[in-house]
Motif scaffolding. Structure first.
Motif, PDB file in Angstrom:
ATOM      1  N   THR A 208       0.974  -1.288  -0.053  1.00 35.86           N
ATOM      2  CA  THR A 208      -0.065   0.000  -0.051  1.00 35.86           C
ATOM      3  C   THR A 208       0.945   1.415  -0.128  1.00 35.86           C
ATOM      4  O   THR A 208       1.959   1.281   0.805  1.00 35.86           O
ATOM      5  CB  THR A 208      -0.976   0.139   1.139  1.00 35.86           C
ATOM      6  OG1 THR A 208      -0.186   0.046   2.512  1.00 35.86           O
ATOM      7  CG2 THR A 208      -1.871  -1.266   1.230  1.00 35.86           C
ATOM      8  N   ILE A 209       0.439   2.206  -0.572  1.00 31.76           N
ATOM      9  CA  ILE A 209       1.184   3.666  -0.794  1.00 31.76           C
ATOM     10  C   ILE A 209      -0.060   4.584  -0.380  1.00 31.76           C
ATOM     11  O   ILE A 209      -1.072   4.900  -1.056  1.00 31.76           O
ATOM     12  CB  ILE A 209       1.636   3.782  -2.175  1.00 31.76           C
ATOM     13  CG1 ILE A 209       2.585   2.851  -2.690  1.00 31.76           C
ATOM     14  CG2 ILE A 209       2.162   5.323  -2.120  1.00 31.76           C
ATOM     15  CD1 ILE A 209       3.160   3.173  -4.077  1.00 31.76           C
ATOM     16  N   ASP A 210       0.343   5.251   0.867  1.00 26.89           N
ATOM     17  CA  ASP A 210      -0.532   6.345   1.409  1.00 26.89           C
ATOM     18  C   ASP A 210      -0.153   7.386   0.355  1.00 26.89           C
ATOM     19  O   ASP A 210      -1.048   8.188  -0.142  1.00 26.89           O
ATOM     20  CB  ASP A 210      -0.190   6.753   2.777  1.00 26.89           C
ATOM     21  CG  ASP A 210      -1.082   7.893   3.161  1.00 26.89           C
ATOM     22  OD1 ASP A 210      -2.393   7.654   3.285  1.00 26.89           O
ATOM     23  OD2 ASP A 210      -0.717   9.138   3.418  1.00 26.89           O
ATOM     24  N   THR A 211       1.114   8.109   0.218  1.00 25.00           N
ATOM     25  CA  THR A 211       1.466   9.144  -0.609  1.00 25.00           C
ATOM     26  C   THR A 211       2.791   9.079  -1.144  1.00 25.00           C
ATOM     27  O   THR A 211       3.910   8.280  -0.297  1.00 25.00           O
ATOM     28  CB  THR A 211       1.480  10.449   0.346  1.00 25.00           C
ATOM     29  OG1 THR A 211       0.240  10.763   0.983  1.00 25.00           O
ATOM     30  CG2 THR A 211       1.933  11.554  -0.459  1.00 25.00           C
ATOM     31  N   ILE A 212       3.113   9.215  -2.233  1.00 28.40           N
ATOM     32  CA  ILE A 212       4.452   9.481  -2.871  1.00 28.40           C
ATOM     33  C   ILE A 212       4.307  10.894  -3.646  1.00 28.40           C
ATOM     34  O   ILE A 212       3.593  11.021  -4.556  1.00 28.40           O
ATOM     35  CB  ILE A 212       4.969   8.395  -3.710  1.00 28.40           C
ATOM     36  CG1 ILE A 212       5.049   6.953  -3.091  1.00 28.40           C
ATOM     37  CG2 ILE A 212       6.243   8.686  -4.532  1.00 28.40           C
ATOM     38  CD1 ILE A 212       5.584   5.853  -4.035  1.00 28.40           C
ATOM     39  N   SER A 213       5.206  11.993  -3.172  1.00 30.89           N
ATOM     40  CA  SER A 213       5.122  13.169  -3.832  1.00 30.89           C
ATOM     41  C   SER A 213       6.398  13.681  -3.905  1.00 30.89           C
ATOM     42  O   SER A 213       7.381  13.678  -3.024  1.00 30.89           O
ATOM     43  CB  SER A 213       4.423  14.258  -2.646  1.00 30.89           C
ATOM     44  OG  SER A 213       4.439  15.335  -3.064  1.00 30.89           O
ATOM     45  N   LEU A 214       6.838  13.953  -5.168  1.00 28.30           N
ATOM     46  CA  LEU A 214       8.191  14.474  -5.504  1.00 28.30           C
ATOM     47  C   LEU A 214       7.984  15.938  -6.119  1.00 28.30           C
ATOM     48  O   LEU A 214       7.303  16.098  -7.204  1.00 28.30           O
ATOM     49  CB  LEU A 214       8.717  13.436  -6.420  1.00 28.30           C
ATOM     50  CG  LEU A 214      10.254  13.721  -6.956  1.00 28.30           C
ATOM     51  CD1 LEU A 214      11.201  14.042  -6.111  1.00 28.30           C
ATOM     52  CD2 LEU A 214      10.586  12.739  -8.143  1.00 28.30           C
ATOM     53  N   ASN A 215       8.683  16.900  -5.744  1.00 31.30           N
ATOM     54  CA  ASN A 215       8.625  18.179  -6.148  1.00 31.30           C
ATOM     55  C   ASN A 215      10.107  18.589  -6.455  1.00 31.30           C
ATOM     56  O   ASN A 215      10.941  18.381  -5.752  1.00 31.30           O
ATOM     57  CB  ASN A 215       7.977  19.141  -5.306  1.00 31.30           C
ATOM     58  CG  ASN A 215       6.537  18.598  -5.017  1.00 31.30           C
ATOM     59  OD1 ASN A 215       5.698  18.807  -6.041  1.00 31.30           O
ATOM     60  ND2 ASN A 215       6.225  17.909  -3.815  1.00 31.30           N
ATOM     61  N   TRP A 216      10.364  19.635  -7.562  1.00 30.13           N
ATOM     62  CA  TRP A 216      11.663  20.219  -7.701  1.00 30.13           C
ATOM     63  C   TRP A 216      11.487  21.607  -8.493  1.00 30.13           C
ATOM     64  O   TRP A 216      10.363  21.699  -9.116  1.00 30.13           O
ATOM     65  CB  TRP A 216      12.435  19.369  -8.822  1.00 30.13           C
ATOM     66  CG  TRP A 216      11.981  18.749  -9.797  1.00 30.13           C
ATOM     67  CD1 TRP A 216      12.051  19.623 -11.239  1.00 30.13           C
ATOM     68  CD2 TRP A 216      11.086  17.748 -10.313  1.00 30.13           C
ATOM     69  NE1 TRP A 216      11.361  18.886 -12.104  1.00 30.13           N
ATOM     70  CE2 TRP A 216      10.894  17.887 -11.739  1.00 30.13           C
ATOM     71  CE3 TRP A 216      10.492  16.603  -9.523  1.00 30.13           C
ATOM     72  CZ2 TRP A 216      10.104  16.930 -12.300  1.00 30.13           C
ATOM     73  CZ3 TRP A 216       9.929  15.681 -10.126  1.00 30.13           C
ATOM     74  CH2 TRP A 216       9.647  15.776 -11.455  1.00 30.13           C
ATOM     75  N   GLY A 217      12.590  22.296  -8.115  1.00 29.63           N
ATOM     76  CA  GLY A 217      12.500  23.516  -9.061  1.00 29.63           C
ATOM     77  C   GLY A 217      13.787  24.495  -8.568  1.00 29.63           C
ATOM     78  O   GLY A 217      14.789  23.798  -8.299  1.00 29.63           O
ATOM     79  N   GLU A 218      13.715  25.503  -9.036  1.00 32.47           N
ATOM     80  CA  GLU A 218      14.661  26.573  -8.639  1.00 32.47           C
ATOM     81  C   GLU A 218      15.967  26.112  -9.462  1.00 32.47           C
ATOM     82  O   GLU A 218      16.980  25.816  -9.018  1.00 32.47           O
ATOM     83  CB  GLU A 218      15.112  26.817  -7.195  1.00 32.47           C
ATOM     84  CG  GLU A 218      14.034  27.594  -6.509  1.00 32.47           C
ATOM     85  CD  GLU A 218      14.221  27.854  -4.845  1.00 32.47           C
ATOM     86  OE1 GLU A 218      15.493  27.678  -4.671  1.00 32.47           O
ATOM     87  OE2 GLU A 218      13.149  28.102  -4.120  1.00 32.47           O
ATOM     88  N   PHE A 219      15.693  26.323 -11.029  1.00 36.21           N
ATOM     89  CA  PHE A 219      16.839  25.694 -11.733  1.00 36.21           C
ATOM     90  C   PHE A 219      17.929  26.438 -11.868  1.00 36.21           C
ATOM     91  O   PHE A 219      18.159  27.734 -11.724  1.00 36.21           O
ATOM     92  CB  PHE A 219      16.264  25.501 -13.201  1.00 36.21           C
ATOM     93  CG  PHE A 219      14.938  24.396 -13.023  1.00 36.21           C
ATOM     94  CD1 PHE A 219      15.511  23.273 -13.575  1.00 36.21           C
ATOM     95  CD2 PHE A 219      13.771  24.737 -12.704  1.00 36.21           C
ATOM     96  CE1 PHE A 219      14.403  22.256 -13.567  1.00 36.21           C
ATOM     97  CE2 PHE A 219      12.927  23.754 -12.875  1.00 36.21           C
ATOM     98  CZ  PHE A 219      13.225  22.414 -13.144  1.00 36.21           C
TER      99      PHE A 219
END
Length: 379
Positions: free
Chosen positions: A161-172
């Motif tokens: 089971t997966i409740d949440t997988i969240s991946l974010n990126w920025g400021e290049f």
């Protein structure tokens, strides 16, 4: 397979005549029906990207979709597009091992036009895509999210089971993001066929609850790079929190050129390092495994582990007096389960990162001597 779609909805449609030029795309198609050359294909993709810029949709939704397969009926409640996000909701499909369910999958900063332009940039005749072109995908998409996954695990009756997988990126910096955050909350069965997990199986741990929160960010004005938060929680076993700081991190390190990256890495210095480990059962698990291997009681195993820690600590304390306190804290952590062990390393002077990595492999005691060590335990 038989499919059914309940309906389609489109809102906020806008057309920019200066960009919406389908005739130009038709003109690029070879009149003799031949396969377009790579250059023609690239031009066609770029024209189609312009077409998407000229025909804009604020919101779109595809209603419930069902598909009848030999394994059963699968469904997808909705596919939604809103400004710069595309989302799949309510996926439920039959699999040979059981039913697979997912509440939500989303791509952030999604643009069909930008995705097509990125794809067109990869098509250079006679030359493979460069690393800069490949990592350009980071600029096209700036995050992804998965929620509410329930899946059968192999051929067992257990569920992954997966409740949440969240991946974010920025400021290049160029094509490389200088800020990343990853959050994972999931429960995975302990695989009895994996030898590395046998101690957990023997201890009666049939699943692992994993809670990970990892963030990394670079600040150009100060040249500081911080790995924080960095938290890993393994259910009822342990919780690890770490903070890693690097200083004098140059802008030139953010590159896909390995030679340039290695040259810039020589300028990076190590900052303060801190870690805390809260025992939720992992100490007793290690003691029990050691007792089985040595065929002794758990009390005898615990005493033997503590004795080995102190003996090794005596060797290290000769070159680093701070190490004695750390050894005492680690020994106390093993002697009395349920505590939190905290260790902080502060550089005594400038410590180049590359030099520290080399010393860690060839002379660990000298590497440790570069730092002041503070260690403690507590409930």
């Amino acid at each position: 397979m038989r499919m059914q779609v309940d309906g389609f909805t489109f809102d906020d449609i806008a057309i920019r005549p200066s960009k919406f030029r389908p005739a130009e795309i038709i003109a690029l198609v070879p009149a003799d029906g031949s396969i377009p050359t790579p250059a023609q294909s690239r031009d066609m993709i770029e024209k189609v990207a312009d077409l998407f810029d000229g025909f804009q949709i604020g919101k779109a939704e595809i209603g419930r979709q069902t598909a009848e397969t030999p394994q059963g009926t699968g469904r997808l409640d909705a596919v939604k597009y809103d400004q710069d996000r595309i989302t799949l909701e309510g996926l439920d499909i039959p699999m040979p091992q059981g039913q697979f369910k997912m509440d939500r999958f989303a791509l952030k900063s999604f643009s069909v036009a930008n995705l097509m332009r990125w794809a067109a940039s990869l098509q250079t005749p006679g030359r493979p895509p460069s690393p800069d072109q490949m990592v350009g995908l980071f600029r096209v998409l700036q995050g992804a999210e998965i929620k509410g996954v329930v899946s059968p695990y192999k051929t067992t009756r257990q569920l992954f089971t997966i409740d949440t997988i969240s991946l974010n990126w920025g400021e290049f910096v160029g094509p490389i993001p200088s800020k990343v955050n990853l959050v994972v909350k999931m429960v995975a069965p302990t695989d009895p066929d994996n030898p590395a997990l046998q101690p957990l199986i023997v201890a009666g741990v049939d699943k692992l609850a994993i809670d990970l929160d990892l963030g990394a960010a670079w600040t150009e004005s100060s040249g500081a790079f911080a790995l924080a938060p960095a938290t890993l929680d393994l259910g009822n076993l342990a919780r690890l929190q770490t903070r890693v700081a690097l200083v004098n991190v140059p802008r030139g390190l953010f590159t896909t050129d390995p030679a340039q990256a290695m040259g810039q890495a020589a300028l990076v210095e190590t900052g303060a390092l801190e870690a805390s480990l809260r025992d939720g059962g992992v100490v007793d698990l290690v003691v029990a495994q050691f007792a089985r291997m040595q065929n002794v009681s758990r009390d005898a195993a615990r005493s033997a582990i503590v004795a080995m820690i102190r003996a090794q600590g005596e060797k290290i304390a000769g070159t680093n007096s701070d190490a004695r306190g750390a050894v005492d804290a680690l020994a106390g952590f093993v002697e009395a389960p349920g505590q939190t062990l905290t260790i902080k390393l502060t550089p005594r002077a400038k410590v180049p990162l590359m030099q520290l990595m080399q010393l860690s492999q060839t002379d660990p005691q000298s590497a440790l001597a570069q730092f002041r060590i503070e260690a403690s335990t507590g409930l």
